[in-house]
Enzyme design. Sequence first.
Site, short mmCIF file in Angstrom:
data_model
loop_
_atom_site.label_atom_id
_atom_site.label_comp_id
_atom_site.label_asym_id
_atom_site.label_seq_id
_atom_site.Cartn_x
_atom_site.Cartn_y
_atom_site.Cartn_z
N HIS A 2 0.84 -1.21 0.00
CA HIS A 2 0.00 0.00 0.00
C HIS A 2 0.87 1.26 0.00
O HIS A 2 0.66 2.18 -0.80
CB HIS A 2 -0.92 -0.02 1.23
CG HIS A 2 -1.60 1.29 1.49
ND1 HIS A 2 -2.86 1.57 1.03
CD2 HIS A 2 -1.18 2.39 2.17
CE1 HIS A 2 -3.20 2.79 1.42
NE2 HIS A 2 -2.20 3.31 2.11
N GLU A 3 1.88 1.30 0.89
CA GLU A 3 2.74 2.49 0.99
C GLU A 3 3.52 2.70 -0.30
O GLU A 3 3.67 3.85 -0.76
CB GLU A 3 3.70 2.34 2.17
CG GLU A 3 3.04 2.32 3.54
CD GLU A 3 2.28 3.60 3.83
OE1 GLU A 3 2.71 4.67 3.35
OE2 GLU A 3 1.24 3.54 4.52
N HIS A 11 1.68 4.45 -3.06
CA HIS A 11 1.70 5.92 -3.07
C HIS A 11 2.86 6.43 -3.91
O HIS A 11 2.72 7.42 -4.65
CB HIS A 11 1.85 6.44 -1.63
CG HIS A 11 0.59 6.31 -0.81
ND1 HIS A 11 -0.61 6.84 -1.21
CD2 HIS A 11 0.37 5.73 0.40
CE1 HIS A 11 -1.53 6.59 -0.29
NE2 HIS A 11 -0.96 5.92 0.70
N GLU A 65 -5.71 7.06 -0.92
CA GLU A 65 -5.68 5.85 -0.09
C GLU A 65 -6.39 4.69 -0.79
O GLU A 65 -5.90 3.55 -0.78
CB GLU A 65 -6.34 6.12 1.27
CG GLU A 65 -5.56 7.05 2.16
CD GLU A 65 -4.17 6.53 2.48
OE1 GLU A 65 -4.03 5.33 2.76
OE2 GLU A 65 -3.22 7.33 2.42
#
Length: 465
Positions: free
Chosen positions: A325-326, A329, A405
């Site tokens: 997920h990070e 970004h 997100e």
Amino acid sequence: MALSGDLWAELPAERRIFCSVLLFSWAVYLWEAFLAHRQRRVYRTTTHVPQELGQIMDSETFEKSRLYQLDKSTFSFWSGLYSEVEGTMILLCGGIPFLWKLSGQISGRAGFGPEYEIVQSLVFLLLATLFSAVTGLPWSLYNTFVIEEKHGFNQQTLGFFFKDAIKKFVVTQCILLPVTSLLLYIIKIGGDYFFIYAWLFTLVVSLVLVTIYADYIAPLFDKFIPLPEGELKQQIEVMAKSIDFPLTKVYVVEGSKRSSHSNAYFYGFFKNKRIVLFDTLLEEYSALNKEPAEGEDGENEETKSKTKNKKQGCKNEEVLAVLGHELGHWKLGHTVKNIIISQMNSFLCFFLFAVLIGQKELFAAFGFYDTQPTLIGLMIIFQFIFSPYNEVLSFCLTVLSRRFEFQADAFAKELGKAKDLYSALIKLNKDNLGFPVSDWIFSMWHYSHPPLLERLQALKDAKQE
């Protein structure tokens, strides 16, 4: 109504500015208080696990999170009220011009007369931040040693807390005072286009601070150690390579010595990226999951080991999903987009500051009738005059953050991490006692991350596949 309008029009411009600032400040506070009241009502009335949460949250955890968030919301109400009243009294009683005058007296005794405006500005800044630190200390103590302690998150002793607070204050001054002095000097010598030079200076400073923070500033407060060789590190490196993330190092930070909340992030520019994992995120490394060694009482002079949050953290597969997920970004350009938005906003603000700085009415509105110090102008314009714009911008950035997100979750899903991210989000929500039910207006205005149920629903289909 017409009479009121006539009376308002007859007020001097500086009085209208002052009253508008106060009225808007209280309007924002009342709006925030209204939203918080709606959310506290949710905490008070939602006492049983909703049917849609039955599969992901047990009643005990649900009740713990409900009480924790209710305590935090109540504390936020009182601290927010105090802050608003304090700010109002400072403005009404002429606190800003008083502090400026006091700063001039102190710098004068040191041999710096009124012509040394930058020196007086630094004394003013030091006194203002000291005042803020002292008045905020009781609230910080209560939050840490009553609320966080009560709900099992605080890992600090009183001695560690004060040592940490003093260190933070000193480090902040070591950065703030030199940067401010250079900014004021640039504004004074920059001529008609000083706003361009000031913006470029703040851009360079922000990039430098981002670059050096994790290597030189953060280690002053927490211990960073390289992630030991093993399966997790190997899997992280493989995943980073698969998406061309230029990973150079992976660190574990001992966040558990101050709090059992967990986190993870990456930093660095160009081909020098590092990943930082909080030990509380890692099931295998969290000190809170380990029994004290024989002969130890589980407490030392700095930190306290608690057993309330036993078996917190995520398994390796779930940690990889969180990192997926990070890294999403980064891959999707969210970090660069946020920097661009921030710098566009910064340039606009400096441009408008250049337009407004010559308006003597702005200074007179806050008690500066004979002088127009640059630092005071920055404070008045950026903090007070721009406050309506800042509120709108903050809401827009919150909406954008939620969109980012969801996109980062979708990226982790594309990496095949949907199932593990699903379970990791549930675990992290449990470990941090997040309450999964929220008032829709409160959520829309405040939550930079989508509510848990919305994120799980977006992952659910892929998880089932």
